[in-house]
Design a protein around this motif. Structure first.
Motif, PDB file in Angstrom:
ATOM      1  N   GLU A  56       7.315 -24.279 -85.247  1.00  0.00           N
ATOM      2  CA  GLU A  56       8.042 -24.038 -84.003  1.00  0.00           C
ATOM      3  C   GLU A  56       7.082 -23.602 -82.905  1.00  0.00           C
ATOM      4  O   GLU A  56       6.221 -22.760 -83.120  1.00  0.00           O
ATOM      5  CB  GLU A  56       9.069 -22.946 -84.278  1.00  0.00           C
ATOM      6  N   LEU A  57       7.253 -24.199 -81.709  1.00  0.00           N
ATOM      7  CA  LEU A  57       6.397 -23.863 -80.574  1.00  0.00           C
ATOM      8  C   LEU A  57       7.232 -23.637 -79.329  1.00  0.00           C
ATOM      9  O   LEU A  57       8.223 -24.337 -79.100  1.00  0.00           O
ATOM     10  CB  LEU A  57       5.397 -24.996 -80.291  1.00  0.00           C
ATOM     11  N   ARG A  58       6.793 -22.667 -78.535  1.00  0.00           N
ATOM     12  CA  ARG A  58       7.434 -22.456 -77.235  1.00  0.00           C
ATOM     13  C   ARG A  58       7.123 -23.640 -76.341  1.00  0.00           C
ATOM     14  O   ARG A  58       6.090 -24.294 -76.460  1.00  0.00           O
ATOM     15  CB  ARG A  58       6.933 -21.166 -76.599  1.00  0.00           C
ATOM     16  N   SER A  59       8.018 -23.877 -75.416  1.00  0.00           N
ATOM     17  CA  SER A  59       7.906 -25.024 -74.522  1.00  0.00           C
ATOM     18  C   SER A  59       6.557 -25.085 -73.810  1.00  0.00           C
ATOM     19  O   SER A  59       5.890 -26.114 -73.798  1.00  0.00           O
ATOM     20  CB  SER A  59       9.042 -24.975 -73.500  1.00  0.00           C
ATOM     21  N   GLY A  60       6.144 -23.980 -73.206  1.00  0.00           N
ATOM     22  CA  GLY A  60       4.882 -23.954 -72.464  1.00  0.00           C
ATOM     23  C   GLY A  60       3.671 -24.189 -73.342  1.00  0.00           C
ATOM     24  O   GLY A  60       2.720 -24.863 -72.940  1.00  0.00           O
ATOM     25  N   VAL A  61       3.694 -23.650 -74.547  1.00  0.00           N
ATOM     26  CA  VAL A  61       2.583 -23.834 -75.488  1.00  0.00           C
ATOM     27  C   VAL A  61       2.501 -25.297 -75.908  1.00  0.00           C
ATOM     28  O   VAL A  61       1.426 -25.897 -75.924  1.00  0.00           O
ATOM     29  CB  VAL A  61       2.745 -22.916 -76.724  1.00  0.00           C
ATOM     30  N   LEU A  62       3.653 -25.863 -76.225  1.00  0.00           N
ATOM     31  CA  LEU A  62       3.686 -27.275 -76.630  1.00  0.00           C
ATOM     32  C   LEU A  62       3.181 -28.167 -75.510  1.00  0.00           C
ATOM     33  O   LEU A  62       2.341 -29.044 -75.727  1.00  0.00           O
ATOM     34  CB  LEU A  62       5.111 -27.663 -77.028  1.00  0.00           C
ATOM     35  N   GLN A  63       3.653 -27.930 -74.300  1.00  0.00           N
ATOM     36  CA  GLN A  63       3.222 -28.758 -73.170  1.00  0.00           C
ATOM     37  C   GLN A  63       1.730 -28.607 -72.903  1.00  0.00           C
ATOM     38  O   GLN A  63       1.056 -29.580 -72.584  1.00  0.00           O
ATOM     39  CB  GLN A  63       4.026 -28.418 -71.918  1.00  0.00           C
ATOM     40  N   SER A  64       1.184 -27.414 -73.085  1.00  0.00           N
ATOM     41  CA  SER A  64      -0.246 -27.207 -72.824  1.00  0.00           C
ATOM     42  C   SER A  64      -1.132 -27.921 -73.841  1.00  0.00           C
ATOM     43  O   SER A  64      -2.297 -28.189 -73.560  1.00  0.00           O
ATOM     44  CB  SER A  64      -0.574 -25.713 -72.797  1.00  0.00           C
ATOM     45  N   LYS A  65      -0.599 -28.245 -75.003  1.00  0.00           N
ATOM     46  CA  LYS A  65      -1.370 -28.957 -76.018  1.00  0.00           C
ATOM     47  C   LYS A  65      -1.497 -30.448 -75.713  1.00  0.00           C
ATOM     48  O   LYS A  65      -2.317 -31.141 -76.304  1.00  0.00           O
ATOM     49  CB  LYS A  65      -0.726 -28.779 -77.395  1.00  0.00           C
ATOM     50  N   ILE A  66      -0.672 -30.927 -74.788  1.00  0.00           N
ATOM     51  CA  ILE A  66      -0.654 -32.350 -74.465  1.00  0.00           C
ATOM     52  C   ILE A  66      -1.225 -32.520 -73.064  1.00  0.00           C
ATOM     53  O   ILE A  66      -0.511 -32.382 -72.064  1.00  0.00           O
ATOM     54  CB  ILE A  66       0.769 -32.926 -74.579  1.00  0.00           C
ATOM     55  N   LEU A  67      -2.493 -32.802 -73.004  1.00  0.00           N
ATOM     56  CA  LEU A  67      -3.181 -32.922 -71.728  1.00  0.00           C
ATOM     57  C   LEU A  67      -2.623 -34.093 -70.930  1.00  0.00           C
ATOM     58  O   LEU A  67      -2.275 -35.132 -71.482  1.00  0.00           O
ATOM     59  CB  LEU A  67      -4.677 -33.113 -71.960  1.00  0.00           C
ATOM     60  N   ALA A  68      -2.516 -33.915 -69.649  1.00  0.00           N
ATOM     61  CA  ALA A  68      -2.128 -34.938 -68.683  1.00  0.00           C
ATOM     62  C   ALA A  68      -0.645 -35.292 -68.672  1.00  0.00           C
ATOM     63  O   ALA A  68      -0.251 -36.211 -67.967  1.00  0.00           O
ATOM     64  CB  ALA A  68      -2.964 -36.215 -68.871  1.00  0.00           C
ATOM     65  N   ILE A  69       0.199 -34.601 -69.411  1.00  0.00           N
ATOM     66  CA  ILE A  69       1.630 -34.881 -69.331  1.00  0.00           C
ATOM     67  C   ILE A  69       2.220 -34.044 -68.194  1.00  0.00           C
ATOM     68  O   ILE A  69       1.919 -32.855 -68.055  1.00  0.00           O
ATOM     69  CB  ILE A  69       2.364 -34.606 -70.665  1.00  0.00           C
ATOM     70  N   SER A  70       3.025 -34.687 -67.359  1.00  0.00           N
ATOM     71  CA  SER A  70       3.651 -33.968 -66.243  1.00  0.00           C
ATOM     72  C   SER A  70       4.865 -33.194 -66.750  1.00  0.00           C
ATOM     73  O   SER A  70       5.401 -33.477 -67.826  1.00  0.00           O
ATOM     74  CB  SER A  70       4.082 -34.962 -65.164  1.00  0.00           C
ATOM     75  N   ASN A  71       5.297 -32.220 -65.965  1.00  0.00           N
ATOM     76  CA  ASN A  71       6.497 -31.456 -66.323  1.00  0.00           C
ATOM     77  C   ASN A  71       7.693 -32.373 -66.492  1.00  0.00           C
ATOM     78  O   ASN A  71       8.468 -32.234 -67.432  1.00  0.00           O
ATOM     79  CB  ASN A  71       6.817 -30.404 -65.255  1.00  0.00           C
ATOM     80  N   LYS A  72       7.839 -33.311 -65.562  1.00  0.00           N
ATOM     81  CA  LYS A  72       8.975 -34.238 -65.599  1.00  0.00           C
ATOM     82  C   LYS A  72       8.954 -35.075 -66.871  1.00  0.00           C
ATOM     83  O   LYS A  72       9.965 -35.228 -67.549  1.00  0.00           O
ATOM     84  CB  LYS A  72       8.949 -35.137 -64.366  1.00  0.00           C
ATOM     85  N   MET A  73       7.800 -35.616 -67.209  1.00  0.00           N
ATOM     86  CA  MET A  73       7.695 -36.466 -68.393  1.00  0.00           C
ATOM     87  C   MET A  73       7.871 -35.658 -69.668  1.00  0.00           C
ATOM     88  O   MET A  73       8.497 -36.125 -70.630  1.00  0.00           O
ATOM     89  CB  MET A  73       6.347 -37.203 -68.402  1.00  0.00           C
ATOM     90  N   PHE A  74       7.349 -34.436 -69.696  1.00  0.00           N
ATOM     91  CA  PHE A  74       7.535 -33.582 -70.859  1.00  0.00           C
ATOM     92  C   PHE A  74       9.018 -33.308 -71.088  1.00  0.00           C
ATOM     93  O   PHE A  74       9.532 -33.472 -72.195  1.00  0.00           O
ATOM     94  CB  PHE A  74       6.776 -32.256 -70.685  1.00  0.00           C
ATOM     95  N   THR A  75       9.704 -32.900 -70.027  1.00  0.00           N
ATOM     96  CA  THR A  75      11.133 -32.604 -70.134  1.00  0.00           C
ATOM     97  C   THR A  75      11.917 -33.831 -70.568  1.00  0.00           C
ATOM     98  O   THR A  75      12.771 -33.756 -71.457  1.00  0.00           O
ATOM     99  CB  THR A  75      11.670 -32.077 -68.786  1.00  0.00           C
ATOM    100  N   GLN A  76      11.635 -34.964 -69.971  1.00  0.00           N
ATOM    101  CA  GLN A  76      12.328 -36.208 -70.319  1.00  0.00           C
ATOM    102  C   GLN A  76      12.089 -36.571 -71.786  1.00  0.00           C
ATOM    103  O   GLN A  76      13.018 -36.939 -72.503  1.00  0.00           O
ATOM    104  CB  GLN A  76      11.842 -37.341 -69.419  1.00  0.00           C
ATOM    105  N   THR A  77      10.864 -36.435 -72.232  1.00  0.00           N
ATOM    106  CA  THR A  77      10.508 -36.829 -73.595  1.00  0.00           C
ATOM    107  C   THR A  77      11.146 -35.912 -74.632  1.00  0.00           C
ATOM    108  O   THR A  77      11.705 -36.397 -75.624  1.00  0.00           O
ATOM    109  CB  THR A  77       8.973 -36.850 -73.758  1.00  0.00           C
ATOM    110  N   VAL A  78      11.086 -34.591 -74.417  1.00  0.00           N
ATOM    111  CA  VAL A  78      11.698 -33.697 -75.406  1.00  0.00           C
ATOM    112  C   VAL A  78      13.216 -33.859 -75.424  1.00  0.00           C
ATOM    113  O   VAL A  78      13.841 -33.747 -76.480  1.00  0.00           O
ATOM    114  CB  VAL A  78      11.284 -32.213 -75.236  1.00  0.00           C
TER     115      VAL A  78
END
Length: 89
Positions: free
Chosen positions: A20-42
């Motif tokens: 289990e990972l917090r949203s911000g931690v998970l997003q920081s592990k994926i370089l170059a993904i935008s907030n919009k794309m991260f939210t859409q993908t999850v």
């Protein structure tokens, strides 16, 4: 392939193999993904039943993601893709 056949979905799923990972931690592990794309993908992964989202009623908001049972069944495939990528860099 419809469930995991995008640029970002395998990466998100792979990082959730750690647990289990917090949203911000998970997003920081994926370089170059935008907030919009991260939210859409999850959201798509959650809709498809591959990940579970837990929201804590605190300020600031705390959201955690983890693999569902269906998502965990992809582990051998994700690990194989990782091995193949490391061997063919």
């Amino acid at each position: 392939m419809n469930l995991i056949g995008t640029k970002w979905k395998p990466l998100i799923l792979f990082h959730l193999l750690e647990g289990e990972l917090r949203s911000g931690v998970l997003q920081s592990k994926i370089l170059a993904i935008s907030n919009k794309m991260f939210t859409q993908t999850v959201r798509e992964l959650e809709k498809d039943g591959l990940i579970l989202r837990k929201v804590y009623p605190v300020v600031p908001p705390k959201v955690e993601y983890k693999l569902s049972t269906k998502g965990k069944s992809l582990e051998p495939i994700l690990r194989s893709l990782d091995d193949w990528g490391l061997n063919n860099m």
